[in-house]
Motif scaffolding. Structure first.
Motif, short mmCIF file in Angstrom:
data_model
loop_
_atom_site.label_atom_id
_atom_site.label_comp_id
_atom_site.label_asym_id
_atom_site.label_seq_id
_atom_site.Cartn_x
_atom_site.Cartn_y
_atom_site.Cartn_z
N GLU A 169 0.53 0.41 0.32
CA GLU A 169 2.02 0.95 -0.15
C GLU A 169 1.88 2.00 -1.39
O GLU A 169 1.02 1.44 -2.30
CB GLU A 169 2.93 -0.19 -0.44
CG GLU A 169 3.36 -1.00 1.08
CD GLU A 169 4.15 -2.03 0.90
OE1 GLU A 169 4.56 -2.18 -0.36
OE2 GLU A 169 4.66 -2.80 1.76
N GLY A 170 2.74 2.55 -1.73
CA GLY A 170 2.57 3.56 -2.77
C GLY A 170 2.33 4.93 -2.35
O GLY A 170 2.32 5.38 -1.36
N THR A 215 1.83 5.20 -7.81
CA THR A 215 2.83 3.99 -7.70
C THR A 215 2.27 2.89 -6.42
O THR A 215 1.39 3.29 -5.82
CB THR A 215 4.29 4.61 -7.20
OG1 THR A 215 4.10 5.25 -5.80
CG2 THR A 215 4.62 5.60 -8.21
N GLY A 216 2.73 1.70 -6.72
CA GLY A 216 2.29 0.91 -5.70
C GLY A 216 1.04 0.42 -5.81
O GLY A 216 0.45 0.27 -6.92
N GLU A 217 0.40 -0.06 -4.54
CA GLU A 217 -0.84 -0.18 -4.53
C GLU A 217 -1.98 0.81 -4.88
O GLU A 217 -3.16 0.68 -4.94
CB GLU A 217 -1.21 -0.95 -3.15
CG GLU A 217 -0.45 -2.06 -2.87
CD GLU A 217 -0.64 -2.43 -1.52
OE1 GLU A 217 -1.57 -2.01 -0.72
OE2 GLU A 217 0.00 -3.41 -0.87
#
Length: 319
Positions: free
Chosen positions: A298-299, A311-313
């Motif tokens: 995700e990201g 962003t995210g992972e």
């Protein structure tokens, strides 16, 4: 009919108000928490406010080493030394030389990363080589640390970065809290922390026999790192040096979409040269690939000029 009021008469008190319905109270609590959250974010955005959950620093290159099977990288060597020191934070804090810590609250990182890019542009800050060739022990309050220190030429380059930053937007964050020394800034890379000075010296003596005597890597990027409760991740990365030909400071590239297109159209001739990337680089970047469970991380990753945002992972450090 009710009696007519007479002199001295006062109306009876109204009946006590019934408690608000449960759902009404929940709405009030939700609204209050939202307001408190907005106020808290406003306080965090105050100029000069600091956070120990963020750092601006130099991180050894790690970008494709695992996917290409490289085992002799500076990242791997430093992590090996940290493992010997039993550093319990080696997987939650990347190996780094802190330039500014504590840094700004995490919500400010995107804005400050853009300002770091402004400094790099205005001061024409170029990449340089870092040689870590001294292993020593220092004390900080009641903790002793085994650290790597750079040679004189590396110190000059790192101090140049620090001076360029602290004399512009970042005066409030120029006190690196690693140890108490007379000099204002001493670049270090921490390998491990120990409760006693004797333990630290024992670990340092052992390391002296088990490493090659220096670790060398190129300082080509500045990392804005942050964390909430988990490990530090890279929120933004600012490249040093000249921008690739044809790229301006405002050019926007969504690297996540680009990687997807590369996967969908193998062999397509994408013009990645101006981005400073090759097809092999993008395809080999672990964060763009599915993990063992075939689930996409995700990201997103996108680049504006010389600054890459995660962003995210996608901002997780590997290894």
């Amino acid at each position: 009919f009710p009696p007519r009021p007479c002199a001295g008469w006062t109306p009876p008190s109204p009946p006590p108000r019934r408690p608000t319905a449960l759902h009404g109270r929940k709405k009030d609590v939700k609204a209050r928490r939202a307001l408190e959250r907005e106020m808290r974010l406003g306080e965090e955005a105050s100029p000069g406010r600091k956070s120990r959950g963020t750092c601006l620093g130099i991180v050894p290159p790690y970008f494709f080493s695992s996917s290409r099977g490289e085992t002799g990288s500076a990242w791997d060597e430093i992590q090996r030394l940290r493992h010997i020191c039993r550093d319990d934070e080696m997987y939650s804090i990347p190996p780094h030389i802190a330039l500014m810590y504590p840094f700004a609250p995490r919500p400010q990182i995107p804005m400050l990363a853009a300002r770091v890019a402004d400094v790099v542009d205005s001061q024409n800050l170029q990449p340089f080589q870092i040689v870590l060739d001294t292993l020593t022990v220092i004390r900080r309050r009641d903790t002793s640390m085994v650290v790597l220190e750079p040679d004189a030429a590396s110190v000059a380059g790192i101090r140049g970065l620090w001076e360029a930053l602290k004399t512009t937007y970042f005066q409030a964050y120029n006190d690196v809290e690693l140890q108490n020394y007379p000099e204002p800034f001493r670049p270090l890379l921490v390998l491990g922390r120990f409760a006693s000075h004797d333990e630290a010296h024992g670990a340092a003596d052992f390391l002296q026999k088990s490493w090659e005597g220096k670790v060398v890597f190129s300082a080509s990027e500045l990392h804005c790192m942050g964390r909430d409760r988990g490990p530090f991740v890279c929120d933004a990365r600012v490249s040093l040096g000249d921008l690739p030909e044809g790229i301006s400071r405002e050019d926007f590239v969504d690297l996540t979409v680009l990687a997807t297109e590369l996967e969908e159209e193998e062999g397509a001739d994408f013009n990645l040269g101006p981005l400073g990337l090759s097809a092999e680089d993008v395809e080999g970047f672990d964060a763009f690939d599915a993990d063992e469970s075939d689930e996409e991380p995700e990201g997103s990753v996108f680049r504006v000029g010389r600054t890459t945002f995660f962003t995210g992972e996608m901002g997780e450090y590997d290894g």
